[in-house]
Design a protein around this motif. Structure first.
Motif, PDB file in Angstrom:
ATOM      1  N   ASN A 104       0.861  -1.188   0.000  1.00  0.00           N
ATOM      2  CA  ASN A 104       0.000   0.000   0.000  1.00  0.00           C
ATOM      3  C   ASN A 104       0.896   1.235   0.000  1.00  0.00           C
ATOM      4  O   ASN A 104       1.683   1.436   0.926  1.00  0.00           O
ATOM      5  N   VAL A 105       0.761   2.036  -1.050  1.00  0.00           N
ATOM      6  CA  VAL A 105       1.579   3.235  -1.198  1.00  0.00           C
ATOM      7  C   VAL A 105       0.661   4.446  -1.163  1.00  0.00           C
ATOM      8  O   VAL A 105      -0.313   4.528  -1.917  1.00  0.00           O
ATOM      9  N   ASP A 106       0.966   5.398  -0.272  1.00  0.00           N
ATOM     10  CA  ASP A 106       0.127   6.594  -0.123  1.00  0.00           C
ATOM     11  C   ASP A 106       0.483   7.649  -1.159  1.00  0.00           C
ATOM     12  O   ASP A 106       1.673   7.891  -1.441  1.00  0.00           O
ATOM     13  N   VAL A 107      -0.560   8.287  -1.700  1.00  0.00           N
ATOM     14  CA  VAL A 107      -0.394   9.431  -2.590  1.00  0.00           C
ATOM     15  C   VAL A 107      -0.647  10.687  -1.776  1.00  0.00           C
ATOM     16  O   VAL A 107      -1.662  10.804  -1.077  1.00  0.00           O
ATOM     17  N   THR A 108       0.258  11.649  -1.860  1.00  0.00           N
ATOM     18  CA  THR A 108       0.158  12.876  -1.078  1.00  0.00           C
ATOM     19  C   THR A 108      -0.958  13.762  -1.614  1.00  0.00           C
ATOM     20  O   THR A 108      -1.103  13.920  -2.833  1.00  0.00           O
ATOM     21  N   PRO A 109      -1.803  14.363  -0.735  1.00  0.00           N
ATOM     22  CA  PRO A 109      -2.829  15.317  -1.201  1.00  0.00           C
ATOM     23  C   PRO A 109      -2.179  16.501  -1.913  1.00  0.00           C
ATOM     24  O   PRO A 109      -1.022  16.842  -1.654  1.00  0.00           O
ATOM     25  N   PHE A 110      -2.948  17.154  -2.780  1.00  0.00           N
ATOM     26  CA  PHE A 110      -2.428  18.301  -3.526  1.00  0.00           C
ATOM     27  C   PHE A 110      -3.569  19.277  -3.796  1.00  0.00           C
ATOM     28  O   PHE A 110      -4.734  18.963  -3.571  1.00  0.00           O
ATOM     29  N   GLU A 111      -3.222  20.469  -4.278  1.00  0.00           N
ATOM     30  CA  GLU A 111      -4.214  21.514  -4.537  1.00  0.00           C
ATOM     31  C   GLU A 111      -4.289  21.826  -6.031  1.00  0.00           C
ATOM     32  O   GLU A 111      -3.283  21.747  -6.743  1.00  0.00           O
ATOM     33  N   ILE A 112      -5.509  22.187  -6.463  1.00  0.00           N
ATOM     34  CA  ILE A 112      -5.702  22.716  -7.808  1.00  0.00           C
ATOM     35  C   ILE A 112      -6.523  24.000  -7.694  1.00  0.00           C
ATOM     36  O   ILE A 112      -7.228  24.215  -6.694  1.00  0.00           O
ATOM     37  N   THR A 113      -6.447  24.836  -8.714  1.00  0.00           N
ATOM     38  CA  THR A 113      -7.101  26.143  -8.676  1.00  0.00           C
ATOM     39  C   THR A 113      -7.925  26.345  -9.947  1.00  0.00           C
ATOM     40  O   THR A 113      -7.453  26.056 -11.053  1.00  0.00           O
ATOM     41  N   GLY A 114      -9.159  26.833  -9.752  1.00  0.00           N
ATOM     42  CA  GLY A 114      -9.972  27.284 -10.870  1.00  0.00           C
ATOM     43  C   GLY A 114      -9.916  28.800 -10.936  1.00  0.00           C
ATOM     44  O   GLY A 114     -10.209  29.477  -9.951  1.00  0.00           O
ATOM     45  N   GLU A 115      -9.513  29.319 -12.080  1.00  0.00           N
ATOM     46  CA  GLU A 115      -9.306  30.759 -12.203  1.00  0.00           C
ATOM     47  C   GLU A 115     -10.062  31.296 -13.413  1.00  0.00           C
ATOM     48  O   GLU A 115      -9.910  30.788 -14.529  1.00  0.00           O
ATOM     49  N   THR A 116     -10.845  32.342 -13.188  1.00  0.00           N
ATOM     50  CA  THR A 116     -11.612  32.962 -14.265  1.00  0.00           C
ATOM     51  C   THR A 116     -10.743  33.961 -15.011  1.00  0.00           C
ATOM     52  O   THR A 116     -10.041  34.767 -14.377  1.00  0.00           O
TER      53      THR A 116
END
Length: 408
Positions: A104-116
């Protein structure tokens, strides 16, 4: 070995960000790996066709094999969103024993952005696409309707470069007195061509004309941001004018032709013997006929007559006729001092309208026969309460039997 990559972390709402996960093992994987969902609020996660592909790379002089999977993440609205990671369950063969090994290998959380884009800051609701068209189709004759007729208006929005789920719904507009509007659930049809999303959103309105007159279904327009030109574009369809002829559902009932044969049969049971009836008719026939005609005409203006017509329309399950006689009965039953609650009956009529003209969703999943019976029961109960209230009022208005008793 698990490796992740995100080409870019910012996108226009409705446009995809590509998130790749690559898994490599020294042997092979007897069962496919189990990935987390990567679902986040206000983010649509998609696996397009051929999202997973085999891969291999040299690692420390040896060739490792595995799989690479490309997710598409669509921010739905402007803002920054946290995408959760999670464990990936990997099963592969041991290099020496060939026995399965589970990791079992964990994937690190990450952020994405929606920009107008700056040019579309004031565009509400926001929609970006490569192309957009708006079309409207009418089933029926808007210029020649009769009270009780139905008209179906279908509006189709076709987009390229964005999934139809991002197309905002068409606003129903303000209610128009004299028309009943029944919207169906929108239909989305999505296609993909070499990674480019496109499709249609179709919305249907069924309009029932209730009263005679001229009405205007307003024009529709939809503004959107053109991804190619970087400008705001607007698609529109013209307004639709409706002409409804014939009597409105709230007008007085039509005069029916007097049935002499039926009247004669009834008179036979009243005036006996037949000879006396013949003489009586010869002497007072014209005067009697005039009074009888006036009596029948008066009967047609009563609350009892309107209720009978309404009841028969409900029993026949004739929706247009039911609406017509319901309004007539309501006008005759409601007095100047009456405060009757018509809400349950109006709700039942609206439910029947949805069942007939709308979509079969959970709100109107009951059988139509049950809904018609419920409407009739509510009408009977309302009429019973109205009679009881009038009876109580009449008793309250009577003079006391013993006026002098108040002085005792």
């Amino acid at each position: 070995m698990v490796r992740t990559s995100l080409d870019t972390d910012t996108a226009i709402p409705g446009q995809p960000l590509v998130f790749r996960v690559t898994i490599l093992v020294p042997t092979w994987m007897p069962t496919p790996p189990m990935f987390p969902s990567f679902e986040a609020q206000n983010v649509v996660v998609r696996l397009p066709s051929r999202a997973s592909n085999p891969t291999s790379e040299p690692v420390n002089g040896e060739t490792w094999s595995g799989i690479t999977r490309a997710y598409r993440l669509y921010p739905m609205v402007p803002g920054t969103f946290q995408v959760p990671g999670g464990p990936i369950k990997i099963t592969y063969a041991d290099p020496e024993t060939r026995e399965p090994i589970v990791a079992n290998v964990d994937v690190t959380p990450f952020e994405i952005t929606g920009e107008t884009p700056e040019a579309a800051k004031d565009l509400k609701p926001f929609l970006a696409a490569n192309a957009l068209s708006l079309a409207r189709q009418v089933e029926g004759t808007p210029e020649d309707l009769t009270a009780g007729d139905a008209l179906k208006i279908t509006t189709t929005i076709k987009v390229t470069g964005v999934a139809p789920m991002f197309v905002p719904p068409i606003k129903p507009g303000e209610p128009i007195e004299g028309l009943s509007v029944y919207p169906a659930s929108p239909v989305l049809n999505e296609t993909e061509n070499r990674g480019e999303q496109s499709g249609t959103r179709t919305e249907t309105l069924t309009i029932v004309a209730e009263n005679a007159g001229t009405y205007l279904i307003p024009a529709e327009n939809l503004s959107w941001y053109d991804l190619d030109s970087g400008k705001i574009e607007t698609a529109a369809v013209p307004a639709i004018e409706l002409t409804v002829t014939g009597p409105s559902v709230a007008t007085d009932p039509e005069q029916e032709e007097f049935d002499w044969a039926l009247a004669a049969k009834r008179l036979l049971f009243v005036f006996v013997p037949l000879g006396l009836l013949t003489i009586l008719i010869r002497k007072v026939g014209p005067q009697f006929s005039a009074r009888m005609t006036a009596f029948l005409a008066h009967q047609k203006t009563t609350e009892q007559f309107a209720y009978g017509k309404f009841k028969r329309a409900v029993q026949k399950q004739d929706y247009a006729l039911t609406l017509k006689w319901l309004k007539i009965w309501q006008e005759r039953l409601d007095g100047p001092n009456e405060m009757l609650n018509w809400a349950p009956i109006e709700t039942s009529c609206s439910l029947l309208g949805k069942y007939r003209f709308g979509v079969q969703d959970t709100i109107v999943r009951q059988k139509p026969d049950k809904a018609w019976k419920s409407l009739l029961r509510e009408a009977q109960e309302l009429r019973r309460r109205s009679r009881l209230r009038r009876h109580v009022k009449s008793k309250a208005n009577l003079s006391p039997l013993n006026p002098s008793s108040s002085r005792i």
